[in-house]
Scaffold this motif. Structure first.
Motif, mmCIF file in Angstrom:
data_model
loop_
_atom_site.group_PDB
_atom_site.id
_atom_site.type_symbol
_atom_site.label_atom_id
_atom_site.label_comp_id
_atom_site.label_asym_id
_atom_site.label_seq_id
_atom_site.Cartn_x
_atom_site.Cartn_y
_atom_site.Cartn_z
ATOM 1 N N ARG A 184 0.615 -0.772 -0.203
ATOM 2 C CA ARG A 184 -0.049 -0.466 0.488
ATOM 3 C C ARG A 184 0.869 1.356 -0.191
ATOM 4 N NH1 ARG A 184 -3.446 -2.601 4.037
ATOM 5 N NH2 ARG A 184 -2.891 -1.471 5.221
ATOM 6 N N VAL A 185 2.014 1.401 0.832
ATOM 7 C CA VAL A 185 2.902 2.381 0.890
ATOM 8 C C VAL A 185 3.526 2.666 -0.647
ATOM 9 C CG1 VAL A 185 5.352 3.092 1.851
ATOM 10 C CG2 VAL A 185 3.028 2.731 3.297
ATOM 11 N N GLY A 186 4.142 1.547 -1.027
ATOM 12 C CA GLY A 186 4.625 1.937 -2.326
ATOM 13 C C GLY A 186 3.326 2.415 -3.655
ATOM 14 N N LEU A 187 1.988 1.973 -3.389
ATOM 15 C CA LEU A 187 1.665 1.778 -4.842
ATOM 16 C C LEU A 187 1.425 3.236 -4.006
ATOM 17 C CD1 LEU A 187 -1.544 -1.087 -4.668
ATOM 18 C CD2 LEU A 187 0.117 0.275 -6.685
ATOM 19 N N VAL A 188 0.565 4.389 -2.961
ATOM 20 C CA VAL A 188 0.652 5.626 -2.458
ATOM 21 C C VAL A 188 1.665 6.284 -3.279
ATOM 22 C CG1 VAL A 188 0.167 7.401 -0.462
ATOM 23 C CG2 VAL A 188 -0.937 5.373 -0.736
ATOM 24 N N SER A 189 2.996 5.516 -2.970
ATOM 25 C CA SER A 189 4.380 6.726 -3.423
ATOM 26 C C SER A 189 3.698 6.948 -4.704
ATOM 27 C CB SER A 189 5.314 5.894 -3.252
ATOM 28 O OG SER A 189 5.555 5.420 -1.315
ATOM 29 N N LEU A 190 3.796 5.738 -5.522
ATOM 30 C CA LEU A 190 3.629 6.045 -7.069
ATOM 31 C C LEU A 190 2.613 6.379 -7.670
ATOM 32 C CD1 LEU A 190 5.599 4.125 -9.472
ATOM 33 C CD2 LEU A 190 3.298 3.207 -9.510
ATOM 34 N N TYR A 191 1.805 6.794 -6.543
ATOM 35 C CA TYR A 191 0.516 7.838 -7.259
ATOM 36 C C TYR A 191 1.048 9.169 -7.860
ATOM 37 C CZ TYR A 191 -3.553 4.236 -8.173
ATOM 38 O OH TYR A 191 -3.887 3.035 -9.145
ATOM 39 N N ALA A 192 1.586 8.831 -6.232
ATOM 40 C CA ALA A 192 1.687 10.627 -5.519
ATOM 41 C C ALA A 192 2.800 10.881 -7.204
ATOM 42 C CB ALA A 192 2.815 10.449 -4.103
ATOM 43 N N ALA A 193 3.965 10.149 -7.089
ATOM 44 C CA ALA A 193 4.758 11.178 -8.234
ATOM 45 C C ALA A 193 4.299 10.710 -9.458
ATOM 46 C CB ALA A 193 5.738 9.131 -8.418
ATOM 47 N N ALA A 194 3.144 9.611 -9.864
ATOM 48 C CA ALA A 194 2.564 10.007 -11.178
ATOM 49 C C ALA A 194 1.512 11.385 -11.732
ATOM 50 C CB ALA A 194 1.482 8.838 -11.169
ATOM 51 N N ALA A 195 0.743 11.550 -9.913
ATOM 52 C CA ALA A 195 0.514 12.968 -9.763
ATOM 53 C C ALA A 195 1.108 13.798 -10.303
ATOM 54 C CB ALA A 195 -0.404 13.230 -9.014
ATOM 55 N N THR A 196 2.180 13.740 -9.298
ATOM 56 C CA THR A 196 3.483 15.175 -10.246
ATOM 57 C C THR A 196 3.622 15.598 -10.338
ATOM 58 O OG1 THR A 196 3.896 14.537 -7.469
ATOM 59 C CG2 THR A 196 5.558 15.973 -8.943
ATOM 60 N N VAL A 197 3.568 14.146 -12.084
ATOM 61 C CA VAL A 197 4.242 14.607 -12.972
ATOM 62 C C VAL A 197 3.482 15.250 -13.527
ATOM 63 C CG1 VAL A 197 5.502 13.125 -15.326
ATOM 64 C CG2 VAL A 197 6.163 12.177 -12.888
ATOM 65 N N ALA A 198 2.388 14.200 -13.807
ATOM 66 C CA ALA A 198 1.248 14.926 -14.702
ATOM 67 C C ALA A 198 -0.004 16.253 -14.422
ATOM 68 C CB ALA A 198 -0.751 13.832 -13.911
ATOM 69 N N ILE A 199 0.631 17.032 -12.737
ATOM 70 C CA ILE A 199 -0.338 17.636 -12.759
ATOM 71 C C ILE A 199 1.724 18.720 -13.053
ATOM 72 C CG2 ILE A 199 -0.648 19.926 -11.340
ATOM 73 C CD1 ILE A 199 -1.768 16.863 -9.706
ATOM 74 N N VAL A 200 2.301 18.808 -12.405
ATOM 75 C CA VAL A 200 3.676 19.397 -12.524
ATOM 76 C C VAL A 200 4.396 19.562 -14.458
ATOM 77 C CG1 VAL A 200 5.950 20.362 -11.990
ATOM 78 C CG2 VAL A 200 4.556 19.478 -10.448
ATOM 79 N N GLY A 201 3.843 18.545 -14.700
ATOM 80 C CA GLY A 201 4.486 17.985 -16.270
ATOM 81 C C GLY A 201 4.055 18.825 -17.134
ATOM 82 N N ALA A 202 2.434 18.852 -17.042
ATOM 83 C CA ALA A 202 1.063 19.440 -17.621
ATOM 84 C C ALA A 202 1.389 21.156 -17.004
ATOM 85 C CB ALA A 202 -0.137 19.581 -17.628
ATOM 86 N N ALA A 203 1.547 21.572 -16.185
ATOM 87 C CA ALA A 203 2.052 23.245 -16.357
ATOM 88 C C ALA A 203 3.013 23.386 -17.165
ATOM 89 C CB ALA A 203 1.759 23.652 -14.947
ATOM 90 N N THR A 204 4.144 22.735 -17.202
ATOM 91 C CA THR A 204 6.058 23.305 -17.447
ATOM 92 C C THR A 204 6.015 23.074 -18.767
ATOM 93 O OG1 THR A 204 7.086 21.116 -16.415
ATOM 94 C CG2 THR A 204 6.722 23.166 -15.010
ATOM 95 N N TYR A 205 5.304 21.843 -19.986
ATOM 96 C CA TYR A 205 5.460 21.577 -20.980
ATOM 97 C C TYR A 205 4.827 22.532 -22.691
ATOM 98 C CZ TYR A 205 5.549 18.105 -24.813
ATOM 99 O OH TYR A 205 5.682 17.446 -26.345
ATOM 100 N N ASP A 206 6.663 23.031 -22.222
ATOM 101 C CA ASP A 206 5.988 23.753 -23.398
ATOM 102 C C ASP A 206 5.933 22.992 -24.724
ATOM 103 O OD1 ASP A 206 5.514 25.481 -25.601
ATOM 104 O OD2 ASP A 206 6.852 27.536 -24.370
ATOM 105 N N PRO A 207 4.879 23.014 -25.946
ATOM 106 C CA PRO A 207 5.337 21.753 -26.739
ATOM 107 C C PRO A 207 6.390 22.171 -28.121
ATOM 108 C CG PRO A 207 3.464 21.832 -27.040
ATOM 109 C CD PRO A 207 4.061 23.016 -25.150
ATOM 110 N N PHE A 208 6.701 23.897 -28.526
ATOM 111 C CA PHE A 208 7.068 24.483 -28.759
ATOM 112 C C PHE A 208 9.127 24.170 -27.988
ATOM 113 C CE2 PHE A 208 3.355 26.363 -29.653
ATOM 114 C CZ PHE A 208 3.375 26.518 -31.140
ATOM 115 N N LEU A 209 9.507 24.587 -27.258
ATOM 116 C CA LEU A 209 10.551 23.445 -26.562
ATOM 117 C C LEU A 209 10.772 22.606 -26.881
ATOM 118 C CD1 LEU A 209 10.700 26.657 -24.137
ATOM 119 C CD2 LEU A 209 11.120 26.573 -26.328
ATOM 120 N N ASP A 210 9.995 21.535 -27.266
ATOM 121 C CA ASP A 210 10.445 19.435 -27.181
ATOM 122 C C ASP A 210 11.091 19.637 -28.162
ATOM 123 O OD1 ASP A 210 10.538 17.140 -26.522
ATOM 124 O OD2 ASP A 210 7.879 16.794 -26.394
#
Lengths: 595, 212
Positions: free
Chosen positions: A136-162
Motif C-alpha cells: 500500500r505504501v509503495g502504491l501511494v508513493s507511485l500515485y503521488a509521483a505519477a500525479a506530480t508528473v501529470a500536474i507539474v509536467g502539464a504546467a511546465t510542458y511547452d510543446p514548442f520547446l520539446d
C-alpha cells in the motif's frame, strides 16, 4: 451452477452492467481514423483503421469490465480502479472531437503518466495482493509521483520547446512556466514512473504465475496480461529515455503501443471473468446465508452449501480438538478423505482448524473456502460446538451402557462361579458328611451321629443361602429362558402376590432383559417398602420397544427407587416414569428399545 | 444306572452315596455326548444327570434327558439341579411327560428317597423335588387356577407332583387309599381333567401346578 431461480435483485445486478455497456458504447466518442489528415500523431489509434479499432476495444473493454465489477460487487473498489484505468487508456481519444488536437494532446499529457500505476494497482487488487502494508505504501508513493508528473509536467510542458517532438506545435492551455529543458525533465520523470510500474507489475505477474495456482482461472489470465503490460511499459520507458525523438509511427513505439493495447484487452477479459465468478460466488453465499437465517438446524450450513453448489454428497466434518477427530453435524465420527470423486477442503478460523468440507472433485475448493466469510465461520463454529456437545453426549451414553454391560457380565460370571465352585464344594461336603454319618450309624456311635447331623444341617443351610445369593446376583433362568420365566420366578419368591401378564415377548437382547428384570425387581422392593399388598406386572413388545408396566396398591413414597430404575433403564437407552393412580396405587412405566 | 456330572468331586460323592444305598452304578459320564454313548452301550435302568454340563453350563441336562427318553423309553431320567426353578422343571416335564424327575442336588444324601424317586421314574411317573412343590403350593396368585382346591386337596396334589403313588400318599397322610382316590377325583374335576386316562391325568395335574 445453481438451479434456483435468480431473485429480482440478482437480475437487476446482471441487467445494470449490460445497460452500462450500451451507454459506454453509445456516448463515448469514437477515435477518428482518417489517415493522413492528422496534423498531430498522438496515439497508436491515429495510425489507421485497424489500430484505431484495437485502441477502441482495449480502452472500452477495460471500462466495461470495470463498470461490471463496480455494479455487481462484491469488491466494487476494484471496479472503480478498472474504470479509471480504462479512462487513462483511452487517453487522448476521450477529450473532445477528433479534430480538436489541442484538447487531445492536453489529455494525453495528463493521463499517460497515470495509466501504468492504475493498471498495476488493478492487477494487484485482482490477484488479492494489495492488502500488505508495504504494497500500500509503495502504491501511494507511485500515485503521488505519477500525479506530480501529470500536474507539474502539464504546467511546465511547452510543446514548442520539446526537442524530442517535431510535430508538437500546439499551444498548451495549461502552461504556467515555459523554460527550455523542462519538457525533457518531464519526459524523464514519466519514464521513471512507467519503468517502476512496469518492473513492479512484471515481478507481480511472475510471482503469481510461478505459484501453485490453477491454470484455468481468471486470475491467471490477469497475471499473463500484466506480464504483457509490464513488457510494453518497459519498452516505452526505455524509449522515452533513450530515443531523441518521440515517433508514433516508428517500429519500436508502434510495437510498444500494440503490445500494451493487446495486453489491456486480455486484462479486461480476465478481469471481467473474475467479476462474473465473484458475483456468482456472492450469490451462492447469499443463498447460504439466507437459508441459515430460515433454518438454523444442526448441519444447516452443510445442507445449504450442498444445495447452492448442487453437490448432494457435500458434508462438513467438524474438528474436535479433544478426541482429535472429525464428527458430522450429529456428532457421529466421520473421516473426510480425498478419493472416489471427492475432495476435502479445510476451513480455518484465526489459524485454527475449524472444519473440513468433503465435496465433489468438480467443485473448486479454493472458491469454496473463499465463500467462508466471518458470518459463515461463526455459523460453522456454532455447528461445530453443537456437534461437539452431541458427540460428548453420545460418548457418555455409550460409556454408561458399557459400564452397565461390564457389571452385568460380572454378575453373570459371579453367579456361575458361585454355582460351579462354592456350591459344588459345599455339596461335596454335604455328601461326605452323610457318608460319615452312615458309617457312624453302622458302628453305633450316637454322639458322633448327632454331631454329624448338626454339621449336615449347617451345610444344607449354607447351600440354601448360597443359592439365594446367586439367584439375587443374577437369576440363571433370565439368561436361559428369558424375561417372562425370570419374572415368574421372581413372583414365586416374592413376599407379596405378583400377577405376571406377559404378552408374546419372546427373547429380546440380553441387556434389555437384564434392565427390565432389574427394573421390576427394584419396583417390587420399592412396593414392599411402601406397604403394598399386591402387584401386577405387564410386559409386551410393541414394535421394537419392550413396554413394562408395574402396578401396585401402595401409595407413592419418597424413596429413590424411581431414580435407580430410571438410571438402570436409561443405561439401556430406555425411559422410565412413575405416576400415582386414581385408586391410590402406583404405576411404573418402563420402555426399552430392543435394537 | 449311569451318573453324569462334570464336577468330579460331586460325581464321586454321588456315586459313593448311591453305592452305599445298594444302587449299581455301571458307568459315569462327564458330559452329555459321553452320557448318550454310554446309555446306548450299557442300557441302564435309570440315569442321573446334572442340569449344568459343558459346553454352556446351563440346561444341557434337560436336553440330554429328552434325547434319552426319546431313544430309550424304558430308561427313567432324573435331572439333578442347583436351581429351585419351577420354570425348568416345567420345561423338562412338558417335553417329557413320563419317566423324568427334577430333583435338587442335595436330595442325593437321602438315599432312600432318591432310590424311591428312581424307581418311580423307571415306572414312567414324574417326580418333582419337594422343595419346588412347596414353593408351587406357596405361590400367591391373584388369579389362582388352584383356588377351588381345598387345603387337603392341594396337599394331595403336591404329593402327586413329588411322584408319590396313591398308596404312598395314603401312608404319608395317614388316610385310607379310598380317601386319597376321592381327593384325586375332586382335584381332576376342579382342574377340568375328567376326560383323560388316569396316568395322563396325574401328569396334567402336575403341569397345571407347575404352570400356576
Amino acid at each position: 451452477m445453481t438451479r434456483q431461480r435468480p431473485e429480482p435483485s440478482q437480475l437487476l445486478r446482471l441487467g445494470l452492467p449490460i445497460l452500462a455497456i450500451a451507454c459506454a458504447m453509445l456516448l463515448l466518442p469514437v477515435p477518428d481514423a482518417r489517415v493522413g489528415t492528422k496534423l498531430l500523431y498522438l496515439s497508436f489509434g491515429d495510425l489507421g483503421p485497424e489500430p484505431a479499432v484495437l485502441a477502441l476495444l482495449a480502452g472500452r473493454s477495460l471500462l466495461v469490465a470495470g463498470i461490471m465489477a463496480w455494479l455487481m460487487g462484491p469488491r466494487a473498489r476494484i471496479g472503480v480502479l478498472a474504470v479509471l484505468a480504462g479512462i487513462a487508456c483511452h487517453g487522448p481519444d476521450l477529450f473532445g472531437p477528433a479534430n480538436s488536437d489541442i484538447a487531445r494532446a492536453t489529455g494525453h499529457l495528463i493521463l499517460m503518466p497515470l495509466l501504468l500505476p492504475l493498471v498495476l494497482h488493478l492487477v494487484l487488487a485482482a490477484l488479492g495482493l494489495d492488502s500488505g502494508r508495504r504494497t500500500r505504501v509503495g502504491l501511494v508513493s507511485l500515485y503521488a509521483a505519477a500525479a506530480t508528473v501529470a500536474i507539474v509536467g502539464a504546467a511546465t510542458y511547452d510543446p514548442f520547446l520539446d526537442a524530442a517532438c517535431i510535430d508538437c506545435t500546439w499551444d498548451n492551455p495549461l502552461l504556467v512556466m515555459s523554460r527550455y529543458g523542462l519538457p525533457r525533465y518531464r519526459r524523464l520523470a514519466e519514464a521513471a514512473v512507467v519503468l517502476v510500474s512496469g518492473v513492479a507489475m512484471g515481478i507481480t505477474a511472475i510471482y503469481w504465475l510461478t505459484g501453485r495456482h490453477r491454470i484455468r482461472s481468471p486470475r491467471t489470465v490477469v497475471a499473463v496480461a500484466a506480464l504483457g503490460v509490464a513488457l510494453a511499459g518497459g519498452i516505452r520507458g526505455v524509449l522515452l529515455v533513450a530515443t531523441p525523438r518521440e515517433d508514433p509511427r516508428g517500429m519500436a513505439w508502434t510495437g510498444a503501443w500494440g503490445l500494451l493495447l493487446v495486453s489491456v484487452l486480455v486484462l479486461s477479459v480476465g478481469f471481467g471473468w473474475l467479476a462474473v465468478a465473484s458475483w456468482r460466488r456472492a450469490v451462492q453465499l447469499r443463498e447460504v446465508v439466507a437459508s441459515l437465517e430460515a433454518a438454523p438446524a444442526p448441519g444447516a450450513v452443510g445442507q445449504a452449501l450442498g444445495r447452492a453448489l448442487d453437490d448432494p454428497g457435500l458434508r462438513i466434518g467438524y474438528w474436535l480438538d479433544d478426541p482429535g477427530r472429525y464428527v458430522d453435524a450429529q456428532g457421529a465420527p466421520m473421516e473426510p478423505v480425498t478419493g472416489r470423486g471427492m475432495t476435502v477442503t479445510p476451513i480455518e478460523r484465526d489459524g485454527g482448524r475449524l472444519a473440513t468440507i468433503l465435496h465433489a472433485d468438480r467443485v473448486d475448493g479454493q472458491a469454496l473456502a473463499g465463500v467462508f466469510g466471518p458470518a459463515m465461520l461463526v455459523a460453522v463454529d456454532n455447528d461445530r460446538l453443537r456437534a461437539a456437545r452431541l458427540a460428548q453426549l453420545e460418548e457418555l451414553r455409550a460409556s454408561r451402557t458399557r459400564i452397565v454391560a461390564v457389571s452385568d457380565g460380572e454378575r453373570r460370571r459371579l453367579e456361575r462361579d458361585l454355582h460351579d465352585g462354592a456350591q459344588q464344594q459345599l455339596l461335596s461336603i454335604l455328601f461326605d458328611l452323610r457318608l460319615a454319618r452312615l458309617a457312624a450309624e453302622r458302628s453305633g456311635d450316637p454322639d458322633r451321629v448327632d454331631r454329624l447331623v448338626a454339621c449336615e444341617r449347617l451345610a444344607q443351610d449354607a447351600v440354601d443361602e448360597l443359592r439365594r445369593m446367586a439367584h439375587g446376583i443374577h437369576p440363571a433362568v433370565l439368561s436361559r429362558s428369558g424375561l417372562i420365566a425370570a419374572l415368574m420366578s421372581l413372583a414365586d419368591e416374592a413376599a407379596i402376590p405378583i400377577e405376571v401378564e406377559a404378552g408374546a415377548v419372546g427373547r429380546v437382547p440380553e441387556a434389555v432383559e437384564t434392565a427390565a428384570y432389574i427394573a421390576v425387581w427394584e419396583a417390587l422392593a420399592g412396593a414392599i417398602e411402601r406397604g403394598a399388598s399386591s402387584m401386577s406386572v405387564g410386559a409386551r413388545l410393541v414394535g421394537d420397544t419392550l413396554s413394562i408396566e408395574a402396578r401396585d396398591d401402595g401409595p407413592p413414597g419418597t424413596s429413590n427407587t424411581p431414580v435407580r430404575i430410571a438410571d438402570r433403564v436409561g443405561a439401556a437407552g430406555g425411559q422410565a416414569s412413575s405416576e400415582r393412580l386414581a385408586d391410590g396405587g402406583t404405576l411404573l412405566r418402563v420402555e426399552l428399545p430392543c435394537v | 444306572m449311569i451318573v453324569a456330572e462334570d464336577q468330579i468331586l460331586t460325581r464321586e460323592g454321588i456315586v459313593r452315596l448311591l453305592a452305599d444305598a445298594g444302587v449299581d452304578v455301571v458307568a459315569q459320564a462327564g458330559d452329555a455326548d459321553e452320557l448318550l454313548s454310554l446309555v446306548a452301550r450299557e442300557r441302564p435302568d435309570a440315569v442321573l444327570v446334572d442340569i449344568r454340563m459343558p459346553p454352556t453350563h446351563t440346561d444341557e441336562g434337560i436336553t440330554a434327558a429328552g434325547r434319552i427318553r426319546a431313544g430309550f423309553p424304558a430308561i427313567g431320567v432324573v435331572v439333578l439341579s442347583q436351581y429351585v426353578e419351577p420354570a425348568w422343571a416345567l420345561q423338562l416335564i412338558e417335553r417329557n411327560p413320563e419317566g423324568v424327575g427334577y430333583l435338587l442336588k442335595e436330595r442325593v444324601v437321602d438315599a432312600a428317597g432318591l432310590v424311591d424317586a428312581l424307581r418311580r421314574v423307571i415306572d414312567g411317573e414324574t417326580v418333582v423335588d419337594p422343595t419346588i412343590v412347596a414353593r408351587l403350593l406357596g405361590r400367591k396368585r391373584k388369579h389362582d387356577p388352584l383356588a377351588d382346591l381345598t387345603d387337603r386337596e392341594r396337599e394331595v396334589l403336591g404329593l402327586v407332583a413329588e411322584g408319590l403313588s396313591n398308596r404312598a400318599i395314603g401312608a404319608r397322610l395317614v388316610v385310607t387309599d379310598r380317601t386319597v382316590e376321592t381327593h384325586m377325583t375332586a382335584i381332576f374335576s376342579k382342574l377340568g381333567l375328567e376326560e383323560s386316562p388316569d396316568q395322563h391325568r396325574r401328569v396334567l395335574a402336575v403341569l397345571t401346578l407347575l404352570r400356576a
